[in-house]
Write a protein that holds these residues in place. Structure first.
Motif, mmCIF file in Angstrom:
data_model
loop_
_atom_site.group_PDB
_atom_site.id
_atom_site.type_symbol
_atom_site.label_atom_id
_atom_site.label_comp_id
_atom_site.label_asym_id
_atom_site.label_seq_id
_atom_site.Cartn_x
_atom_site.Cartn_y
_atom_site.Cartn_z
ATOM 1 N N VAL A 1 0.852 -1.188 0.000
ATOM 2 C CA VAL A 1 0.000 0.000 0.000
ATOM 3 C C VAL A 1 0.888 1.237 0.000
ATOM 4 O O VAL A 1 1.869 1.308 0.753
ATOM 5 C CB VAL A 1 -0.930 0.011 1.231
ATOM 6 N N ASP A 2 0.549 2.233 -0.837
ATOM 7 C CA ASP A 2 1.366 3.442 -0.903
ATOM 8 C C ASP A 2 0.882 4.496 0.093
ATOM 9 O O ASP A 2 -0.078 4.277 0.848
ATOM 10 C CB ASP A 2 1.414 3.995 -2.330
ATOM 11 N N GLY A 3 1.541 5.647 0.079
ATOM 12 C CA GLY A 3 1.236 6.700 1.040
ATOM 13 C C GLY A 3 -0.135 7.308 0.887
ATOM 14 O O GLY A 3 -0.642 7.953 1.814
ATOM 15 N N GLN A 4 -0.768 7.120 -0.278
ATOM 16 C CA GLN A 4 -2.121 7.635 -0.505
ATOM 17 C C GLN A 4 -3.192 6.595 -0.197
ATOM 18 O O GLN A 4 -4.378 6.826 -0.435
ATOM 19 C CB GLN A 4 -2.273 8.104 -1.955
ATOM 20 N N GLY A 5 -2.759 5.443 0.316
ATOM 21 C CA GLY A 5 -3.716 4.399 0.661
ATOM 22 C C GLY A 5 -4.150 3.549 -0.514
ATOM 23 O O GLY A 5 -5.133 2.801 -0.411
ATOM 24 N N GLN A 6 -3.419 3.629 -1.631
ATOM 25 C CA GLN A 6 -3.746 2.834 -2.805
ATOM 26 C C GLN A 6 -2.977 1.514 -2.775
ATOM 27 O O GLN A 6 -1.778 1.493 -2.489
ATOM 28 C CB GLN A 6 -3.400 3.597 -4.086
ATOM 29 N N VAL A 7 -3.677 0.421 -3.080
ATOM 30 C CA VAL A 7 -3.038 -0.893 -3.128
ATOM 31 C C VAL A 7 -2.275 -1.011 -4.443
ATOM 32 O O VAL A 7 -2.869 -0.995 -5.522
ATOM 33 C CB VAL A 7 -4.083 -2.022 -2.999
ATOM 34 N N ARG A 8 -0.949 -1.124 -4.348
ATOM 35 C CA ARG A 8 -0.117 -1.210 -5.545
ATOM 36 C C ARG A 8 -0.151 -2.609 -6.146
ATOM 37 O O ARG A 8 -0.105 -2.774 -7.357
ATOM 38 C CB ARG A 8 1.323 -0.814 -5.206
ATOM 39 N N TRP A 9 -0.190 -3.610 -5.297
ATOM 40 C CA TRP A 9 -0.364 -4.993 -5.741
ATOM 41 C C TRP A 9 -0.801 -5.826 -4.548
ATOM 42 O O TRP A 9 -0.594 -5.442 -3.394
ATOM 43 C CB TRP A 9 0.916 -5.582 -6.353
ATOM 44 N N SER A 10 -1.423 -6.957 -4.817
ATOM 45 C CA SER A 10 -1.788 -7.884 -3.753
ATOM 46 C C SER A 10 -1.794 -9.299 -4.306
ATOM 47 O O SER A 10 -2.034 -9.514 -5.502
ATOM 48 C CB SER A 10 -3.162 -7.542 -3.160
ATOM 49 N N TYR A 11 -1.508 -10.232 -3.431
ATOM 50 C CA TYR A 11 -1.598 -11.648 -3.791
ATOM 51 C C TYR A 11 -2.486 -12.331 -2.767
ATOM 52 O O TYR A 11 -2.218 -12.277 -1.563
ATOM 53 C CB TYR A 11 -0.222 -12.312 -3.820
ATOM 54 N N GLU A 12 -3.567 -12.948 -3.250
ATOM 55 C CA GLU A 12 -4.512 -13.621 -2.372
ATOM 56 C C GLU A 12 -4.229 -15.117 -2.354
ATOM 57 O O GLU A 12 -4.085 -15.742 -3.411
ATOM 58 C CB GLU A 12 -5.946 -13.362 -2.837
ATOM 59 N N PHE A 13 -4.153 -15.674 -1.158
ATOM 60 C CA PHE A 13 -3.957 -17.114 -1.017
ATOM 61 C C PHE A 13 -5.287 -17.825 -1.244
ATOM 62 O O PHE A 13 -6.341 -17.368 -0.789
ATOM 63 C CB PHE A 13 -3.392 -17.443 0.364
ATOM 64 N N SER A 14 -5.222 -18.939 -1.946
ATOM 65 C CA SER A 14 -6.449 -19.622 -2.360
ATOM 66 C C SER A 14 -7.141 -20.337 -1.210
ATOM 67 O O SER A 14 -8.349 -20.563 -1.253
ATOM 68 C CB SER A 14 -6.132 -20.628 -3.481
ATOM 69 N N HIS A 15 -6.388 -20.695 -0.172
ATOM 70 C CA HIS A 15 -6.964 -21.448 0.942
ATOM 71 C C HIS A 15 -7.128 -20.534 2.145
ATOM 72 O O HIS A 15 -6.199 -19.827 2.535
ATOM 73 C CB HIS A 15 -6.063 -22.636 1.295
ATOM 74 N N ARG A 16 -8.326 -20.544 2.751
ATOM 75 C CA ARG A 16 -8.576 -19.690 3.908
ATOM 76 C C ARG A 16 -7.660 -20.008 5.076
ATOM 77 O O ARG A 16 -7.391 -19.158 5.928
ATOM 78 C CB ARG A 16 -10.038 -19.817 4.355
ATOM 79 N N GLY A 17 -7.161 -21.250 5.134
ATOM 80 C CA GLY A 17 -6.260 -21.625 6.218
ATOM 81 C C GLY A 17 -4.879 -21.021 6.096
ATOM 82 O O GLY A 17 -4.113 -21.010 7.057
ATOM 83 N N ASP A 18 -4.540 -20.497 4.916
ATOM 84 C CA ASP A 18 -3.226 -19.888 4.699
ATOM 85 C C ASP A 18 -3.257 -18.409 5.074
ATOM 86 O O ASP A 18 -3.030 -17.523 4.245
ATOM 87 C CB ASP A 18 -2.787 -20.060 3.246
ATOM 88 N N SER A 19 -3.541 -18.147 6.326
ATOM 89 C CA SER A 19 -3.585 -16.768 6.808
ATOM 90 C C SER A 19 -2.160 -16.309 7.113
ATOM 91 O O SER A 19 -1.513 -16.843 8.023
ATOM 92 C CB SER A 19 -4.444 -16.683 8.070
ATOM 93 N N PRO A 20 -1.625 -15.329 6.375
ATOM 94 C CA PRO A 20 -0.229 -14.924 6.584
ATOM 95 C C PRO A 20 -0.044 -14.227 7.928
ATOM 96 O O PRO A 20 -0.783 -13.306 8.270
ATOM 97 C CB PRO A 20 0.040 -13.973 5.417
ATOM 98 N N ARG A 21 0.955 -14.673 8.674
ATOM 99 C CA ARG A 21 1.246 -14.073 9.973
ATOM 100 C C ARG A 21 2.300 -12.978 9.874
ATOM 101 O O ARG A 21 2.402 -12.137 10.762
ATOM 102 C CB ARG A 21 1.711 -15.153 10.949
ATOM 103 N N LEU A 22 3.098 -13.024 8.819
ATOM 104 C CA LEU A 22 4.154 -12.028 8.647
ATOM 105 C C LEU A 22 4.537 -11.980 7.182
ATOM 106 O O LEU A 22 4.549 -13.007 6.498
ATOM 107 C CB LEU A 22 5.386 -12.400 9.485
ATOM 108 N N ALA A 23 4.847 -10.786 6.692
ATOM 109 C CA ALA A 23 5.405 -10.617 5.351
ATOM 110 C C ALA A 23 6.511 -9.575 5.437
ATOM 111 O O ALA A 23 6.293 -8.469 5.944
ATOM 112 C CB ALA A 23 4.326 -10.180 4.362
#
Length: 412
Positions: A114-136
């Motif tokens: 996310v940039d300084g204006q609050g715009q999402v520059r890119w995102s990657y969604e995990f296909s499985h709900r169990g794959d909740s990312p704890r850290l990036a």
């Protein structure tokens, strides 16, 4: 007389208590030099930015968001709603967020920039709900280390996996080392382990164990680690409330904050992140009143007796009115004894032929029956703290204080 509807009255009273929880703290706990407070959420993650501000992830049912805080706790930037497990600032100033995908918004676990204006520059969604990312966190150019519930992966913006390490119990942290190895913190369920894994997936070093039901291991819920220039590893252990410097198989406590937590009614602990430049620690806790706070805890005072390092059960602290220490330990160090009257909050000190009676939060005391003035004794977590200046003036406890090194040398 008109009959009261007690059901309505009781329900209204309960509602008032829930909406406005009573906070019992009259002052900040010992060593706490800064506070950020919220009643609608809790701070589940903290990271330091390159220019000295804080990124925090506020989680909860009401308006979860990522915020950048200035030195006084002022909000400089925010993005939400998002139930973020982590938020770190990238080299260009954008923010990398690990969105848990918790119910509420947006219902899918993802990593995004996310940039300084609050715009999402890119995102990657995990296909499985169990794959909740704890850290990036950033890894190589255009790649990111992502901690998932049972593994750590290195991916690019399209989700292509370049490296992974599986079989973890409860991983919470990962860091790419300069030699290409990866440092991983696996909190486990009862103990915890810190692993160094090479690119082939081989564990080349580890510290800790996973414990067993009813028994913690060498570590107790570690939450963060980093490799120092001298080759040692710094580990933040949330359960034991300390910062450990590990060299090989030897661990040394370099900071601890147990007396901070024991001085207040804490319901939950969330974050324990060191500020390496200043030797301080950011602690996020929820108090039993329901209020959640982020504290900046000053580094522990290094204490010596006759020039030799010692560790008191109640470490000395620097409060607004001077240096304080645990009454019982310091008086017994002098060869005296202490008695405490809980009903009157009075502390009696007997040493040789001298008697002193002090009262908590009072600036007056009696020494051999004569009224004297002093910095008020304090009670934190059921422990009486007395000013060192009083013990020096009336009981002969000499000391030398180095404020820059935060070193206290006692000469009883």
């Amino acid at each position: 007389m008109k009959k009261r509807n007690w059901t309505v009255i009781i329900c209204a009273a309960l509602l008032i208590c829930m909406l406005a929880p009573v906070e019992l703290l009259a002052a900040l706990p010992p060593r706490v030099v800064w506070e950020y407070s919220t009643t609608q959420s809790f701070v589940g993650f903290v990271s330091l930015t390159p220019h000295g501000t804080l990124l925090i992830a506020e989680n909860g049912p009401y308006e979860p968001k990522v915020r950048e805080l200035g030195p006084q706790g002022e909000v400089l930037w925010e993005y939400g709603p998002v139930q973020a497990n982590s938020a770190v600032m990238l080299a260009g100033g954008n923010v990398l967020i690990a969105d848990s995908g918790a119910p509420g918004y947006p219902l899918k676990p993802r990593v995004m920039e996310v940039d300084g204006q609050g715009q999402v520059r890119w995102s990657y969604e995990f296909s499985h709900r169990g794959d909740s990312p704890r850290l990036a966190v950033a890894a190589a150019e255009g790649r990111f280390l992502v901690v998932l519930p049972d593994r750590v992966v290195e991916i690019d913006r399209q989700g292509k996996v370049y490296w992974h390490y599986e079989g973890l119990l409860y991983p919470v942290w990962a860091e790419r080392l300069p030699d290409g190895n990866t440092l991983i913190v696996d909190r486990g369920f009862y103990g915890g382990q810190v692993l160094e894994v090479d690119p082939s997936g081989t564990v080349v070093w580890s510290y800790g164990d996973y414990g067993a039901p009813g028994q913690t291991g060498i570590l107790s819920r570690p939450v963060w680690a980093t490799r120092l220039p001298d080759g040692s590893t710094l580990v933040s252990d949330r359960g034991r409330a300390c910062l450990l410097k590990i060299t090989g198989e030897t661990a040394e406590v370099v900071n601890q904050w147990s007396e901070v937590l024991s001085s207040v009614p804490v319901a939950d602990r969330w974050v324990a992140l060191p500020d390496l430049d200043r030797g301080r620690v950011y602690l996020s806790v929820t108090l039993s009143s329901g209020r959640s706070v982020l504290w900046l805890v000053d580094r522990e005072i290094r204490t010596l007796v006759w020039g030799e390092p010692v560790r008191f059960q109640v470490p000395p602290v620097l409060l607004e009115e001077g240096l304080y220490g645990g009454a019982r330990e310091l008086v017994e160090l002098l060869g005296g004894r202490v008695t405490w009257q809980a009903d009157t909050k009075e502390l009696e000190i007997l040493h040789r032929d001298r008697q002193a009676v002090l009262r908590a939060d009072s600036r007056e005391a009696l020494v051999d029956g004569e009224k004297v003035h002093l910095a008020p004794p304090k009670i934190f977590g059921g422990t009486a703290l007395v000013p060192l200046e009083f013990l020096r003036d009336y009981f002969g406890l000499e000391y030398r204080w180095d404020p820059e090194a935060r070193e206290l040398d006692l000469t009883p």
